[in-house]
Each structure stands twice: as structure tokens, then as C-alpha cells.
Design a protein around this motif. Sequence first.
Motif, PDB file in Angstrom:
ATOM      1  N   SER A 154      17.157   3.006 -16.901  1.00 30.43           N
ATOM      2  CA  SER A 154      16.824   3.469 -15.546  1.00 30.43           C
ATOM      3  C   SER A 154      17.118   4.959 -15.382  1.00 30.43           C
ATOM      4  CB  SER A 154      17.619   2.692 -14.500  1.00 30.43           C
ATOM      5  OG  SER A 154      17.325   1.331 -14.593  1.00 30.43           O
ATOM      6  N   THR A 186      17.104   7.176 -17.681  1.00 28.33           N
ATOM      7  CA  THR A 186      16.094   7.910 -18.458  1.00 28.33           C
ATOM      8  C   THR A 186      14.808   8.078 -17.648  1.00 28.33           C
ATOM      9  OG1 THR A 186      17.004   7.008 -20.505  1.00 28.33           O
ATOM     10  CG2 THR A 186      14.735   7.828 -20.597  1.00 28.33           C
ATOM     11  N   GLN A 187      14.372   6.998 -17.016  1.00 24.50           N
ATOM     12  CA  GLN A 187      13.128   7.058 -16.239  1.00 24.50           C
ATOM     13  C   GLN A 187      13.276   8.014 -15.053  1.00 24.50           C
ATOM     14  OE1 GLN A 187      13.034   2.834 -15.638  1.00 24.50           O
ATOM     15  NE2 GLN A 187      11.569   2.477 -17.297  1.00 24.50           N
ATOM     16  N   ALA A 210      13.489  11.620 -16.202  1.00 23.94           N
ATOM     17  CA  ALA A 210      12.184  12.105 -16.694  1.00 23.94           C
ATOM     18  C   ALA A 210      11.361  12.665 -15.532  1.00 23.94           C
ATOM     19  CB  ALA A 210      11.429  10.983 -17.390  1.00 23.94           C
ATOM     20  N   HIS A 211      11.362  11.951 -14.417  1.00 18.82           N
ATOM     21  CA  HIS A 211      10.624  12.423 -13.233  1.00 18.82           C
ATOM     22  C   HIS A 211      11.221  13.717 -12.699  1.00 18.82           C
ATOM     23  CE1 HIS A 211       7.641   9.338 -12.241  1.00 18.82           C
ATOM     24  NE2 HIS A 211       8.446   8.519 -12.887  1.00 18.82           N
ATOM     25  N   ASN A 230      13.725  10.814 -22.890  1.00 20.40           N
ATOM     26  CA  ASN A 230      13.317   9.499 -23.397  1.00 20.40           C
ATOM     27  C   ASN A 230      14.538   8.728 -23.880  1.00 20.40           C
ATOM     28  OD1 ASN A 230      10.238   9.444 -23.424  1.00 20.40           O
ATOM     29  ND2 ASN A 230      10.661  11.423 -24.390  1.00 20.40           N
ATOM     30  N   GLY A 285      10.151   9.712 -20.270  1.00 20.19           N
ATOM     31  CA  GLY A 285      10.498   8.537 -19.453  1.00 20.19           C
ATOM     32  C   GLY A 285      10.260   7.213 -20.165  1.00 20.19           C
ATOM     33  N   GLN A 286      10.130   7.245 -21.488  1.00 19.79           N
ATOM     34  CA  GLN A 286       9.799   6.032 -22.245  1.00 19.79           C
ATOM     35  C   GLN A 286      10.995   5.495 -23.027  1.00 19.79           C
ATOM     36  OE1 GLN A 286       6.753   4.751 -21.615  1.00 19.79           O
ATOM     37  NE2 GLN A 286       6.721   6.512 -20.233  1.00 19.79           N
TER      38      GLN A 286
END
Length: 257
Positions: free
Chosen positions: A168, A170-171, A174-175, A185, A246-247
Motif C-alpha cells: 500500500s 508503494t502504491q 508512486a502517486h 515499486n 506503483g507495481q
Amino acid sequence: MDMSLTQLSLTRLMDLTGKRALVTGGGKGIGAAITTRLIEAGASVTIADLDPSGADFAKQVGATFAQCDVADSAQLEAAVDMAAGNAGLDILVNNAGIFPTTGPVGKVSDDFVHRMLDVNVRAQFSATREAVARMPNGGAIVNMASIAALAGGANISAYSASKGAVVSLTQAHAHELGPKGIRVNAIAPGIIDTPGVKEQLEPLRAGGLDIDARIAANPVGIAGQPDHIARGTLFLVSELAEFITGQVLVIDGGATA
Ligand SMILES: NC(=O)c1ccc[n+]([C@@H]2O[C@H](COP(=O)([O-])OP(=O)(O)OC[C@H]3O[C@@H](n4cnc5c(N)ncnc54)[C@H](O)[C@@H]3O)[C@@H](O)[C@H]2O)c1
């Protein structure tokens, strides 16, 4: 189609010459393999590791060593500072993590959960905060998650929760950091043959567990090695992955497929 992209050679896309990197927990296991590959690709690497024996490994491969508990904010900030130098940081690999067996839920203390979350999640958050402040030219961050974030298992709840939070984090990062030119990532390793894993599985050997068979229990049928994770990390921090953020890259020989 922008043909100029296809004209970039693979060698150039994987080249990390001039890049400065910090690898937490880089003194052994997965982190040591990552350090080795990043150096091979041309990066200057600083290892931040709790275990002072990491200094010998650092010397051997030409990395800089900072003895550091990533859960200690002052020590962590000093390590990020050392890695960034005057030029700034380009790559952060949030690899340090602990995985003592959690045990049945009724036996898990608050202190145990607190330390697990502090090292495995909060320290990644803090390292990213300090690194981003020192990434004037953008950069790439890889957070070490686990397949335990993607599927449950008995007696590993605190670890699973910590790694789920890494996904979470990481996602979200990323944004938030994409507009600053920073990609974030995660990698979710399957079971990998490292000193930490051997230590955890060793007590189960007496009960008949074949550790090597357990490590190779995946469709590919080979034992997961630290270098398998290092190759994925190199891919994600390099320009090969410039459109990936974000992966979660699962590297487990297909165990969770
Ligand atoms: N090995 C696996 O099967 C596996 C699977 C999934 C995820 N992971 C994750 O990969 C990462 C590396 O695991 P590994 O198997 O190489 O572990 P390992 O125990 O073999 O090595 C971990 C390194 O991190 C260091 N470290 C531990 N706590 C630290 C702290 N508080 N501050 C600084 N350094 C610290 C240790 O000293 C050691 O050098 C961890 O985040 C782990 O959760 C591992």
C-alpha cells in the motif's frame, strides 16, 4: 511512435554509472546480492545494516558501510546523508526486514507486532522521506515486500500485515512522487535461500522439514536465490522500467501463480 526510445541500447538502459544508491540490510542475503548487481551496473552503493559484519562484505565489493538500525531515525538519516553525499541520491532500496515466526494469534504480544511494523514498514516510510529530500534529479525506490503480502498463512500474521502495508505504501508513494520524477515499486519475493530464511526454517528441520525442497517448491523447480531478486531490482531501478511505478513484481518461480 517515438523511435528515439528504441534506439537506446540495452547496455545504456541498464547503465547506472554515476548513480548513488542506498541499500538497507545490504550486508547479507537479498540486500547483498542487490548491492553486488548495482555496483556491477556502475552505481556507488552505501549499505545501511544493523549487523557490523556487513562492513567486511562492503569492503569486499567496494560499497560504503553505515552501521544502522533502520528503525532508529537518527541513524537512518545519517546513513541516507552518507549515501547521498553532495550530489544527492538516485536509488533507494528499502530491503531491511525481519521475519521471526509470529506464532498463533493468542501468543503474539504488542511489543512483537510493534517491532515488526517499525522495522518492516515505518522504517521504509522514514527512509523514503529522507531519501526524497535528497533526490534533486528524481530517482527510483524499490520496497521489499513478500508473497506473504498477497496470500495469507497461519502463524505469520504480523509479518503478512507488515508486508501488506509495504504494498500500500508503494502504491501511495508512486502517486505522490511520480510528479517529482521518482518511481516507487515493490518486489514480492517467494521463499529465497538466505541466512535469514535458513535461520527461521532450521528449527523445523528436526520435525522433518526438508529445507532445500521447501525453498525449491515452485513450478520452475529451482531454489530461489538472492540474485533472482537482485536482477528484478536492477530492472526496476534502471531506465528499462522508466514507465513502471506503483507495481509489485512477484519473483517466486511461479509459486503463487
Ligand atoms: N528470504 C526470503 O525468503 C524472503 C521472502 C520474502 C521477502 N523477503 C524480504 O527480503 C528482505 C531481505 O530478506 P533476507 O532473506 O535477505 O534477510 P536476511 O536476514 O538474510 O538479511 C537481512 C539483512 O537485513 C539486516 N537488518 C535486519 N534488521 C535490520 C535493521 N533493523 N536495520 C538495518 N538492517 C537490518 C540484517 O542484519 C541482514 O544483513 C526482507 O525485507 C524480507 O522480509 C525475504
